[in-house]
Design a protein around this motif. Sequence first.
Motif, PDB file in Angstrom:
ATOM      1  N   ILE A 241     -29.402 -30.810  -6.865  1.00  0.00           N
ATOM      2  CA  ILE A 241     -28.955 -31.318  -5.554  1.00  0.00           C
ATOM      3  C   ILE A 241     -28.612 -30.287  -4.435  1.00  0.00           C
ATOM      4  N   ASP A 242     -28.617 -30.765  -3.311  1.00  0.00           N
ATOM      5  CA  ASP A 242     -28.485 -29.701  -2.293  1.00  0.00           C
ATOM      6  C   ASP A 242     -27.167 -29.887  -1.549  1.00  0.00           C
ATOM      7  N   ILE A 243     -26.651 -31.160  -1.564  1.00  0.00           N
ATOM      8  CA  ILE A 243     -25.525 -31.549  -0.662  1.00  0.00           C
ATOM      9  C   ILE A 243     -24.600 -32.189  -1.798  1.00  0.00           C
ATOM     10  N   VAL A 244     -23.030 -31.774  -1.615  1.00  0.00           N
ATOM     11  CA  VAL A 244     -22.221 -32.603  -2.449  1.00  0.00           C
ATOM     12  C   VAL A 244     -21.468 -33.384  -1.244  1.00  0.00           C
ATOM     13  N   TRP A 245     -21.441 -34.685  -1.326  1.00  0.00           N
ATOM     14  CA  TRP A 245     -20.423 -35.596  -0.547  1.00  0.00           C
ATOM     15  C   TRP A 245     -19.154 -35.693  -1.447  1.00  0.00           C
ATOM     16  N   LEU A 246     -18.046 -35.033  -0.855  1.00  0.00           N
ATOM     17  CA  LEU A 246     -16.875 -35.001  -1.628  1.00  0.00           C
ATOM     18  C   LEU A 246     -15.846 -36.218  -0.961  1.00  0.00           C
ATOM     19  N   ASN A 247     -15.501 -37.268  -1.882  1.00  0.00           N
ATOM     20  CA  ASN A 247     -14.540 -38.175  -1.493  1.00  0.00           C
ATOM     21  C   ASN A 247     -13.201 -37.609  -0.865  1.00  0.00           C
ATOM     22  N   PRO A 248     -12.484 -38.196  -0.141  1.00  0.00           N
ATOM     23  CA  PRO A 248     -11.329 -37.620   0.475  1.00  0.00           C
ATOM     24  C   PRO A 248     -10.400 -36.908  -0.508  1.00  0.00           C
ATOM     25  N   VAL A 249      -9.954 -35.812  -0.308  1.00  0.00           N
ATOM     26  CA  VAL A 249      -9.004 -34.798  -0.781  1.00  0.00           C
ATOM     27  C   VAL A 249      -7.850 -34.407  -0.104  1.00  0.00           C
ATOM     28  N   TYR A 250      -7.855 -34.896   1.033  1.00  0.00           N
ATOM     29  CA  TYR A 250      -6.481 -34.749   1.927  1.00  0.00           C
ATOM     30  C   TYR A 250      -5.280 -35.304   1.304  1.00  0.00           C
ATOM     31  N   GLY A 251      -4.144 -35.035   1.972  1.00  0.00           N
ATOM     32  CA  GLY A 251      -2.792 -35.372   1.504  1.00  0.00           C
ATOM     33  C   GLY A 251      -2.917 -37.016   1.581  1.00  0.00           C
ATOM     34  N   SER A 252      -2.337 -37.478   0.712  1.00  0.00           N
ATOM     35  CA  SER A 252      -2.430 -39.109   0.792  1.00  0.00           C
ATOM     36  C   SER A 252      -1.518 -39.794  -0.431  1.00  0.00           C
ATOM     37  N   PRO A 253      -0.964 -40.862   0.032  1.00  0.00           N
ATOM     38  CA  PRO A 253      -0.072 -41.525  -1.122  1.00  0.00           C
ATOM     39  C   PRO A 253      -1.041 -42.569  -1.727  1.00  0.00           C
ATOM     40  N   ASN A 254      -2.156 -42.543  -1.695  1.00  0.00           N
ATOM     41  CA  ASN A 254      -3.233 -43.196  -2.662  1.00  0.00           C
ATOM     42  C   ASN A 254      -2.925 -44.579  -2.270  1.00  0.00           C
TER      43      ASN A 254
END
Length: 593
Positions: free
Chosen positions: A47-60
């Motif tokens: 694969i060439d590109i990873v789409w990373l789901n949100p990893v920012y600060g969050s209370p989820n």
Amino acid sequence: MPQKNIWWKEGIIYQIYPRSFKDSNGDGIGDLKGIISKLDYLAQLGIDIVWLNPVYGSPNDDNGYDISDYYSIMKEFGSMEDFDELLKGLHDRNIRLLMDLVVNHTSDEHYWFREARTSRNNPYYNYYHWWPAEKGKPPFRHSHFDISGNAWTYNKATDSYYLHYFSEKMPDLNWENEKTRQEIYEMMRFWFKKGIDGFRLDAICYISKDTTWPDVREEIKVKYDNDWANYYAHGPHLHDYLREMHEQTLDGFDVTTLGEASGIDINEALLFVKEDRKQLHMLYHFEGMMLGYEKSGYKRPDPRGINLVKLKKVYTAWDQVFEQDGWGTIYLGNHDQPRMVSRWGNDTEQFRDTSAKMLITFLLTMRATPIFFQGDEIGMTNIRFKKIEDYRDIETINMYKYLQSQNEDLERFLKDQQISARDNGRTPLQWNATPNAGFTEGKPWLKINDDHTYLNVEAQEKDDRSVLQFFRQLVLLRKHKPLLVYGRYELFDAYHPQVYCYTRSLENEKLLIVLNFFAKEVAYQLPYEVDTEPLVNNLLTFQMDGSIVTLAPYQALIFGPLPADVAPLREQETIFYKQYTDTKEKESGEPIL
């Protein structure tokens, strides 16, 4: 005008849902170090590109899509140092990183909103949408996640209501306020300067609102067939904001944007991605994903299953939109969808691997940037929870509570969710046959599918005929055949109810792709004469008599290369068109024109 060659058209996107990819510290939640430990696996996928789901600060409240700090990393996932290591590790392996970004709303725990809700005089009050209580009840707006269905929530300190198109813990940002927009652009530049390669933009078509707040219930009923997403996606300044965002954040960086285009139809696509409009680079639509669902308050599977004629019509039409300008994507599953093989293929033991390979063939041979969700490469399946207590997704849980309050059929809902629920796609990646599938040494945040004992990466690494090995081979084929990226797409036998047949051609070369989408053998006359065995075959068997090929259930064949000017053996079929229209006439009682 021929398409310009560029990396994000040629790339293959692999989506990582970090919570479920790999846990490194035993807390049951996937994290950045877990992804880092599997970087060589990603590289070996091709694969060439990873789409990373949100990893920012969050209370989820919504698994990271409710961001409380755009400049930090969620504690469960690690640190900014871990992120920097991940980014470098990907780049060292020639893999680019596309971060998932939500700028339609924040968490209610974001600093901006914590300040905004204290006073109408607070400068952050205008970062969000409010309705003063002295004006009476706010005009109805629908919330996708809230059990009441109402997108306004009262805030006592300001004696006003705030808007939230999703959960009440996810207040919508006021893009009509220039200071809000400038804060967002500054944040995007921060990540670009870090070296990321682009953003997947969540709910991006929702950012513009009509702040005259008209009563639109009748308009939505008549014009949008009660689909609030269509209304939300047509704010008066949407394209102005996207153009401004492009100008202030994208210019000067070799990056790309992928927009989630909920509510946008095919006739509007080029307004977003036509090159000279300078807004987005790519978008992904929902038209294909909604096939096979009944119209109801939730995604209720149609007992008749998938209509292949409609599926071909949708994907052919979307191909034609981007034939000369703009660019599309294609996918069959992601974090908001059930498992690809369970929805579009057949996840029984007999047909799971074959149908998974057929769907992989489809995605990698269409003219669009293909997006795979983690686990697609091994044919992971729906977990099919039987109890509401097993779910973690706010969408399923809140819909269950709502139906319960309305005395609706909860048993049917749970049965439907076994097919359509988002948590089906979010179960942890199955690395091996150990009790927790090699995902964690602790208790996983979401249950692991029982089939991991035989359906896992480790087992498929050892099997030359596995889905994983097939995926890698098809990825290599796409990389070595520019026609599979930029080549012309031509559909054959649009009304054949079982076979999807098309060609891809570029300059002096043509490939013929033939896919059986069902668990039934079918004899099919090829549109071209072929004098060799298939270049690709997802089964060991192959039966052909003259130009008639007998396709086994879910068989996928690629023939070629053929000369670009090879003459077809026959005209486009008419018999299946007649059969299709006859059937439709019987169903509707009206003639089909």
